[in-house]
Design a protein around this motif. Structure first.
Motif, PDB file in Angstrom:
ATOM      1  N   TYR A 198      -2.758   0.052  -6.557  1.00 21.05           N
ATOM      2  CA  TYR A 198      -2.398   1.325  -7.236  1.00 21.05           C
ATOM      3  C   TYR A 198      -3.536   1.772  -8.149  1.00 21.05           C
ATOM      4  N   ARG A 199      -4.134   0.851  -8.880  1.00 25.24           N
ATOM      5  CA  ARG A 199      -5.252   1.197  -9.769  1.00 25.24           C
ATOM      6  C   ARG A 199      -6.454   1.627  -8.940  1.00 25.24           C
ATOM      7  N   TRP A 200      -6.687   0.924  -7.813  1.00 20.39           N
ATOM      8  CA  TRP A 200      -7.814   1.272  -6.925  1.00 20.39           C
ATOM      9  C   TRP A 200      -7.648   2.686  -6.382  1.00 20.39           C
ATOM     10  N   LEU A 201      -6.411   3.096  -6.143  1.00 21.50           N
ATOM     11  CA  LEU A 201      -6.141   4.455  -5.661  1.00 21.50           C
ATOM     12  C   LEU A 201      -6.369   5.518  -6.727  1.00 21.50           C
ATOM     13  N   GLY A 202      -6.517   5.081  -7.970  1.00 24.08           N
ATOM     14  CA  GLY A 202      -6.674   6.040  -9.064  1.00 24.08           C
ATOM     15  C   GLY A 202      -5.362   6.460  -9.656  1.00 24.08           C
ATOM     16  N   PRO A 207       6.700  -3.807  -8.698  1.00 22.16           N
ATOM     17  CA  PRO A 207       6.215  -2.428  -8.700  1.00 22.16           C
ATOM     18  C   PRO A 207       4.764  -2.333  -9.146  1.00 22.16           C
ATOM     19  N   PRO A 208       3.976  -1.466  -8.524  1.00 24.21           N
ATOM     20  CA  PRO A 208       2.549  -1.389  -8.826  1.00 24.21           C
ATOM     21  C   PRO A 208       2.184  -0.595 -10.068  1.00 24.21           C
ATOM     22  N   VAL A 209       3.172   0.068 -10.686  1.00 17.25           N
ATOM     23  CA  VAL A 209       2.883   0.916 -11.847  1.00 17.25           C
ATOM     24  C   VAL A 209       3.223   0.183 -13.143  1.00 17.25           C
ATOM     25  N   PRO A 210       2.285   0.080 -14.068  1.00 16.42           N
ATOM     26  CA  PRO A 210       2.549  -0.574 -15.346  1.00 16.42           C
ATOM     27  C   PRO A 210       3.730   0.067 -16.075  1.00 16.42           C
ATOM     28  N   GLY A 211       4.584  -0.767 -16.659  1.00 11.39           N
ATOM     29  CA  GLY A 211       5.689  -0.271 -17.466  1.00 11.39           C
ATOM     30  C   GLY A 211       6.972  -0.025 -16.708  1.00 11.39           C
ATOM     31  N   VAL A 212       6.918  -0.026 -15.393  1.00 10.04           N
ATOM     32  CA  VAL A 212       8.137   0.216 -14.612  1.00 10.04           C
ATOM     33  C   VAL A 212       9.086  -0.974 -14.703  1.00 10.04           C
ATOM     34  N   LYS A 213       8.528  -2.167 -14.654  1.00  9.58           N
ATOM     35  CA  LYS A 213       9.353  -3.379 -14.743  1.00  9.58           C
ATOM     36  C   LYS A 213       8.687  -4.360 -15.692  1.00  9.58           C
ATOM     37  N   GLU A 214       9.415  -4.702 -16.753  1.00 11.37           N
ATOM     38  CA  GLU A 214       8.886  -5.638 -17.741  1.00 11.37           C
ATOM     39  C   GLU A 214       8.618  -7.000 -17.102  1.00 11.37           C
ATOM     40  N   ILE A 263       0.841  -1.203   0.000  1.00 11.05           N
ATOM     41  CA  ILE A 263       0.000   0.000   0.000  1.00 11.05           C
ATOM     42  C   ILE A 263       0.872   1.248   0.000  1.00 11.05           C
ATOM     43  N   ALA A 264       1.917   1.238   0.819  1.00 12.64           N
ATOM     44  CA  ALA A 264       2.817   2.391   0.900  1.00 12.64           C
ATOM     45  C   ALA A 264       3.484   2.663  -0.442  1.00 12.64           C
ATOM     46  N   ALA A 265       3.934   1.591  -1.125  1.00 12.98           N
ATOM     47  CA  ALA A 265       4.582   1.768  -2.428  1.00 12.98           C
ATOM     48  C   ALA A 265       3.597   2.331  -3.449  1.00 12.98           C
ATOM     49  N   ALA A 266       2.374   1.803  -3.450  1.00 18.28           N
ATOM     50  CA  ALA A 266       1.360   2.285  -4.392  1.00 18.28           C
ATOM     51  C   ALA A 266       1.049   3.762  -4.148  1.00 18.28           C
ATOM     52  N   GLU A 267       0.926   4.142  -2.884  1.00 20.53           N
ATOM     53  CA  GLU A 267       0.646   5.546  -2.555  1.00 20.53           C
ATOM     54  C   GLU A 267       1.815   6.449  -2.926  1.00 20.53           C
ATOM     55  N   ALA A 268       3.038   5.979  -2.663  1.00 26.36           N
ATOM     56  CA  ALA A 268       4.221   6.788  -2.977  1.00 26.36           C
ATOM     57  C   ALA A 268       4.353   7.009  -4.479  1.00 26.36           C
ATOM     58  N   PHE A 269       4.126   5.956  -5.267  1.00 24.98           N
ATOM     59  CA  PHE A 269       4.188   6.100  -6.729  1.00 24.98           C
ATOM     60  C   PHE A 269       3.087   7.039  -7.213  1.00 24.98           C
ATOM     61  N   ASN A 270       1.901   6.880  -6.676  1.00 25.56           N
ATOM     62  CA  ASN A 270       0.786   7.742  -7.078  1.00 25.56           C
ATOM     63  C   ASN A 270       1.096   9.205  -6.765  1.00 25.56           C
ATOM     64  N   GLU A 328     -10.080  -5.144   1.014  1.00 23.38           N
ATOM     65  CA  GLU A 328     -11.472  -5.544   0.800  1.00 23.38           C
ATOM     66  C   GLU A 328     -12.087  -4.741  -0.337  1.00 23.38           C
ATOM     67  N   GLU A 329     -11.867  -3.423  -0.321  1.00 24.21           N
ATOM     68  CA  GLU A 329     -12.427  -2.566  -1.370  1.00 24.21           C
ATOM     69  C   GLU A 329     -11.757  -2.828  -2.720  1.00 24.21           C
ATOM     70  N   THR A 330     -10.443  -3.066  -2.690  1.00 21.81           N
ATOM     71  CA  THR A 330      -9.725  -3.354  -3.930  1.00 21.81           C
ATOM     72  C   THR A 330     -10.209  -4.661  -4.539  1.00 21.81           C
ATOM     73  N   GLU A 331     -10.436  -5.665  -3.695  1.00 19.54           N
ATOM     74  CA  GLU A 331     -10.906  -6.952  -4.201  1.00 19.54           C
ATOM     75  C   GLU A 331     -12.286  -6.831  -4.839  1.00 19.54           C
ATOM     76  N   LYS A 332     -13.159  -6.001  -4.265  1.00 23.45           N
ATOM     77  CA  LYS A 332     -14.493  -5.820  -4.828  1.00 23.45           C
ATOM     78  C   LYS A 332     -14.422  -5.286  -6.258  1.00 23.45           C
ATOM     79  N   GLU A 333     -13.479  -4.388  -6.500  1.00 26.88           N
ATOM     80  CA  GLU A 333     -13.382  -3.745  -7.816  1.00 26.88           C
ATOM     81  C   GLU A 333     -12.469  -4.491  -8.781  1.00 26.88           C
ATOM     82  N   HIS A 334     -11.505  -5.256  -8.232  1.00 24.97           N
ATOM     83  CA  HIS A 334     -10.492  -5.879  -9.097  1.00 24.97           C
ATOM     84  C   HIS A 334     -10.231  -7.323  -8.693  1.00 24.97           C
ATOM     85  N   LYS A 335     -11.273  -8.062  -8.479  1.00 23.95           N
ATOM     86  CA  LYS A 335     -11.153  -9.460  -8.058  1.00 23.95           C
ATOM     87  C   LYS A 335     -10.344 -10.258  -9.071  1.00 23.95           C
ATOM     88  N   GLY A 336      -9.438 -11.094  -8.567  1.00 27.57           N
ATOM     89  CA  GLY A 336      -8.629 -11.941  -9.434  1.00 27.57           C
ATOM     90  C   GLY A 336      -7.325 -11.314  -9.880  1.00 27.57           C
TER      91      GLY A 336
END
Length: 339
Positions: A332-336, A264-271, A227-234, A317-325
């Motif tokens: 990171y996507r859930w954070l916008g 890393p939670p951001v697309p394209g940062v690591k292949e 969560i911290a990494a996703a927030e920091a990148f955002n 819990e909220e992330t799973e509701k929107e992005h299950k699987g």
């Protein structure tokens, strides 16, 4: 911790001399020759683990497997080049025909159900060894694990150790898992070489149950760090920093963590990372939510205060509701976060 696995042609002649080099200590160990093996639970992690086991056990040994998904057992049997895989009708048959039984099951209730079935009546003597051992690699709560261990000792006259693993599906397929073992010290010389057929590191955490305690402590830290990494990148990207530049900074400074560097939670940062593949593969958000819940249960038992747990639980819990699987880095996507 590493091991050099001999070729199948040489395995029977060199097995007794096989040496396992261990970090922090070194001594010679080997798996038993002409033993009978069992594996219960061929899910996302269990299947590649069992496949590695089938490929690396001594020539002539048999591996009896069971999973409620018969397609998985049949696939494993068809992919076994040595034809040493046998399919059981249930967990009890696996235990009856095996000396060393590994299990990898989803939830505490599944572990209880399997062992209640196995121990519904007395087990016969082990096929080859003087004693039978159960190695449970499921990630469950320590309380349930200790209850099952007691049941195995009393009704099965066998040993039970907890050995949850870390390394994900990729590590399971590559045979590079790390196992955290909770067991009496006297059992390690038997357990370690078995696990080294499926991984590269084995850490003895202490008595039975402590392997799970170590795993849950690690995954609690992972849940928070993700969560911290996703927030920091955002945050940094919204300030105008390029994602790769921010990743380079974090991973060379004090903000470095496994989620920032390896996953890393951001697309394209690591292949090849889950985020670069639409958050597919990796460690599912539902599994992270489960492990967080188990860590909170274990913390309550131990009287340990977890001040960030409730907030993290809500996030997953909220992330799973929107992005299950999806992979758990999808937070990171859930954070916008900008993709």
């Amino acid at each position: 911790m590493s091991t050099s696995i001999c070729s199948r042609a040489l395995r029977r002649s060199t097995l007794s001399a096989r040496s396992f080099k261990l970090s922090a200590r070194a001594f010679s160990q080997s798996v038993s020759r002409d033993a009978s093996w069992g594996f219960i639970g061929l899910g996302a992690m269990g299947y590649p683990m069992a496949k590695n086991l089938a490929a690396k056990i001594p020539e002539g040994d048999t591996l009896t497997v069971f999973d409620v998904n018969t397609a998985s057992t049949e696939k494993l049997q068809s992919e076994s080049s040595s034809q040493n895989v046998r399919i059981a009708k249930g967990p009890k048959e696996v235990a009856q025909n095996s000396d060393n039984i590994i299990s990898a099951l989803p939830e505490p209730q599944h572990v209880k159900s399997v062992f209640n079935e196995i121990l519904s009546e007395s087990l016969p003597k082990p096929p080859s060894e003087s004693s039978r051992i159960f190695i449970d690699c499921s990630t469950i709560d320590p309380i349930t694990s200790r209850e099952v261990a007691k049941l195995v000792k009393e009704k099965g006259d066998a040993d039970f150790v907890d050995a949850p693993m870390s390394g994900g599906v990729v590590g399971a397929a590559a045979g590079t898992l790390t196992f955290m073992v909770g067991a009496d010290k006297s059992l390690i010389s038997r357990v370690e070489p078995i696990l080294m057929l499926m991984g590269k590191k084995v850490w003895h955490m202490g008595p039975q149950g402590t392997g799970l305690s170590g795993k849950l402590a690690n995954n609690y830290a992972l849940a928070i760090n993700n969560i911290a990494a996703a927030e920091a990148f955002n945050l940094g990207i919204r300030w105008g920093i390029q994602p790769k530049a921010l990743a380079d900074l974090l991973n060379s400074a004090t903000g470095k963590s496994w989620p920032s560097e390896v996953n890393p939670p951001v697309p394209g940062v690591k292949e090849g990372s889950p985020s670069s593949k639409d958050y597919t593969g990796g460690f599912g958000v539902s599994l992270m939510r489960k492990d967080l819940r188990l860590a909170m249960t274990a913390a309550h038992e131990a009287g340990a205060k977890l001040v960030l747990a409730d907030v993290a639980r809500t996030v997953y819990e909220e992330t799973e509701k929107e992005h299950k699987g999806k992979d758990f880095s999808v937070v990171y996507r859930w954070l916008g976060g900008k993709e």
